[in-house]
Design an enzyme around this catalytic site. Structure first.
Site, PDB file in Angstrom:
ATOM      1  CB  CYS A   1     -47.086  44.075  35.122  1.00  0.00           C
ATOM      2  SG  CYS A   1     -48.400  42.792  35.618  1.00  0.00           S
TER       3      CYS A   1
ATOM      4  CD  GLN B   1     -48.460  45.632  25.142  1.00  0.00           C
ATOM      5  OE1 GLN B   1     -49.122  45.591  24.344  1.00  0.00           O
ATOM      6  NE2 GLN B   1     -48.482  44.497  26.198  1.00  0.00           N
TER       7      GLN B   1
ATOM      8  CG  HIS C   1     -44.407  44.236  31.961  1.00  0.00           C
ATOM      9  ND1 HIS C   1     -44.082  43.110  32.666  1.00  0.00           N
ATOM     10  CD2 HIS C   1     -45.846  44.207  31.680  1.00  0.00           C
ATOM     11  CE1 HIS C   1     -45.386  42.426  32.813  1.00  0.00           C
ATOM     12  NE2 HIS C   1     -46.382  42.897  32.064  1.00  0.00           N
TER      13      HIS C   1
ATOM     14  CG  ASP D   1     -40.647  44.219  26.953  1.00  0.00           C
ATOM     15  OD1 ASP D   1     -41.262  43.737  26.165  1.00  0.00           O
ATOM     16  OD2 ASP D   1     -41.117  44.295  28.021  1.00  0.00           O
TER      17      ASP D   1
ATOM     18  CE  LYS E   1     -48.099  40.782  26.225  1.00  0.00           C
ATOM     19  NZ  LYS E   1     -49.395  40.960  27.224  1.00  0.00           N
TER      20      LYS E   1
HETATM   21  N1  PMP Z   1     -43.386  43.465  28.766  1.00  0.00           N
HETATM   22  C1  PMP Z   1     -44.279  44.099  28.416  1.00  0.00           C
HETATM   23  C2  PMP Z   1     -44.154  45.491  27.649  1.00  0.00           C
HETATM   24  C3  PMP Z   1     -45.780  43.633  28.369  1.00  0.00           C
HETATM   25  O1  PMP Z   1     -46.677  44.490  28.041  1.00  0.00           O
HETATM   26  C4  PMP Z   1     -45.875  42.319  28.769  1.00  0.00           C
HETATM   27  C5  PMP Z   1     -47.221  41.781  28.917  1.00  0.00           C
HETATM   28  N2  PMP Z   1     -48.226  42.497  29.532  1.00  0.00           N
HETATM   29  C6  PMP Z   1     -44.682  41.761  29.181  1.00  0.00           C
HETATM   30  C7  PMP Z   1     -43.470  42.216  29.200  1.00  0.00           C
HETATM   31  C8  PMP Z   1     -44.922  40.410  29.743  1.00  0.00           C
HETATM   32  O2  PMP Z   1     -45.529  39.415  28.621  1.00  0.00           O
HETATM   33  P1  PMP Z   1     -45.605  37.737  29.036  1.00  0.00           P
HETATM   34  O3  PMP Z   1     -46.516  38.011  30.374  1.00  0.00           O
HETATM   35  O4  PMP Z   1     -46.287  37.476  27.880  1.00  0.00           O
HETATM   36  O5  PMP Z   1     -44.342  37.194  29.696  1.00  0.00           O
END
Ligand code: PMP
Length: 414
Positions: free
Chosen positions: A369, A208, A128, A205, A231
């Site tokens: 993203c 997910q 991401h 990270d 999440k």
């Molecule tokens: N890393 C991953 C793998 C994600 O899926 C996401 C959210 N889509 C994020 C980071 C960023 O999370 P947040 O927008 O809650 O900061």
């Protein structure tokens, strides 16, 4: 002994989330965008409301009753969060605004205090943007080099390339546990020992990963782990940076102000102990209280049951999509969790998602993203389906009926 799946009474669970039974465009909602954010159970809403309604006072600043209550409630969530991920102590839990906030905090602390000109950091093509751009910036600020582990056609990390990059003695490896696009589960139990053998700490990270399997930072032996409240059925605007004590003590704060100091003079200040030195300013108090309620909710529901149900639903989506001849599923990783993405042949992902939306089916479209990941598949976007434990097979069937309708429309146009 694991409880039978049937004890997970889906109708009772769904009643905890009244939003699930709302309609959109006059259709029954099938919400399959849980990778972006999850719905919030009544219990979490009540906890957030109670904090605002009956406590509200700021933390760590007062000796009056309500301030002490707010402080105690926030610190209790820190304790519970540490327990949830099996951290060694609550001091290893830093509250942030979310996964992005957590990674930025770590990246800033690394660029300011650890990385030097010529040092190396590794991340991957699968990330991401939140686990890529902060490291690009950290390297730019410090003069370090960023190395990238690429993906195979199946959508897995090239571990041979990782081993070669580790020979350059990098200062950190930042990697997603679960891909937010492909659902690839990276084999961290193999990767982390290899990185550590090369003297390289690992930041995970876990945005997910939290609903797909037991998160035990000590068993995993990671050095940092980041996740978001929204999440895992919690509020938006709150997240966690777990850091191994030695690392948090070593890192310099990334943000400065009230709440994170020990002693302040006009020209110079000293900072508080961990975790407070990383928490400048008033935290998202109600968000933290809501996060605590969400963690309790998930535990009460039964974590093994949640993991099993999510896996079962994703397998079902995978089978239904795999049986279709009119779309291409991205990647075929050995282990997939949480997400599966595809493109309908002859239709942009945006049009597909828009048509599904008209039928009440909420899926995400676009680059998620993760532009480098999509470029690896020569794509600019995809449709992503991310079920959660409160979804049903009927909702996945609604997705498939929607895809049938799209196929019929495309046939008529041909
Ligand atoms: N890393 C991953 C793998 C994600 O899926 C996401 C959210 N889509 C994020 C980071 C960023 O999370 P947040 O927008 O809650 O900061």
């Amino acid at each position: 002994m694991r409880k039978d799946l049937s004890v997970f009474d889906i109708e009772t669970v769904r009643r905890d989330f009244p939003i699930l039974s709302r309609s959109v465009h006059g259709r029954k909602l099938a919400y399959l965008d849980n990778g972006a954010t999850t719905f919030v159970p009544e219990r979490v809403l009540a906890a957030v409301e109670e904090q605002y309604r009956s406590f509200q006072a700021n933390v760590h600043r007062g000796v009056h009753y309500l301030s002490e209550q707010s402080t105690e409630r926030v610190e209790r969530v820190r304790f519970e969060t540490a327990g949830f991920i099996n951290a060694n102590s609550p001091e290893e839990i830093v509250f942030t605004s979310g996964t992005t906030g957590s990674i930025n905090l770590a990246a800033r602390a690394f660029s300011d205090g650890i990385l030097q000109q010529g040092d190396r950091v590794i991340t991957t093509q699968m990330e991401h943007h939140s686990n890529l751009v902060p490291w690009q910036e950290a390297c730019r600020r410090s003069g370090a080099e960023l190395d990238i582990v690429h993906m195979t056609d199946e959508g897995e990390l090239d571990l041979n390339e990782l081993s070669r990059l580790l020979e350059k003695r990098p200062k950190l490896f930042a990697v997603a546990w679960v891909s937010n696009v492909l659902g690839t589960v990276n084999p961290l139990e193999r990767i982390i020992p290899i990185a550590h053998a090369a003297g390289c700490p690992v930041l995970v990270d876990a945005a997910q990963a939290m609903r797909h399997g037991c998160v035990d930072v000590q068993a995993l032996d990671c050095d940092f782990l980041c996740f978001s409240g929204h999440k895992i059925m919690g509020p938006t605007g709150v997240g966690v940076l777990y850091g191994r004590r030695e690392w948090l003590e070593r890192l310099t704060p990334a943000s400065f102000g009230g709440g994170m100091i020990d002693e302040v003079d006009t020209k110079k200040s000293t900072f508080a102990e961990i975790p407070f030195k990383f928490e400048a300013g008033t935290p998202n108090i109600a968000g933290i209280i809501g996060l605590g309620a969400a963690l309790r909710y998930l535990k009460d529901l039964g974590l093994p049951e949640i993991y099993a149900r999510e896996a079962e639903l994703l397998t079902y989506v995978g089978r239904m999509l795999g049986e279709r001849g009119d779309l291409d599923v991205l990647g075929s990783p050995a282990e997939r969790a949480g997400a599966i993405s595809f493109n309908v042949r002859g239709l942009s992902c945006y049009d597909a998602a828009k048509l599904l939306d008209q039928l009440g089916v909420a899926v995400r479209s676009g680059h998620h993203c993760a532009q480098p990941l999509l470029k690896r598949f020569s794509l600019t976007g995809a449709v992503r389906v991310t079920p959660a434990f409160y979804n049903t097979r009927e909702e996945i069937d609604a997705l498939c009926s929607g895809l049938d309708r799209i196929a019929a429309l495309l046939d008529n146009k041909r």
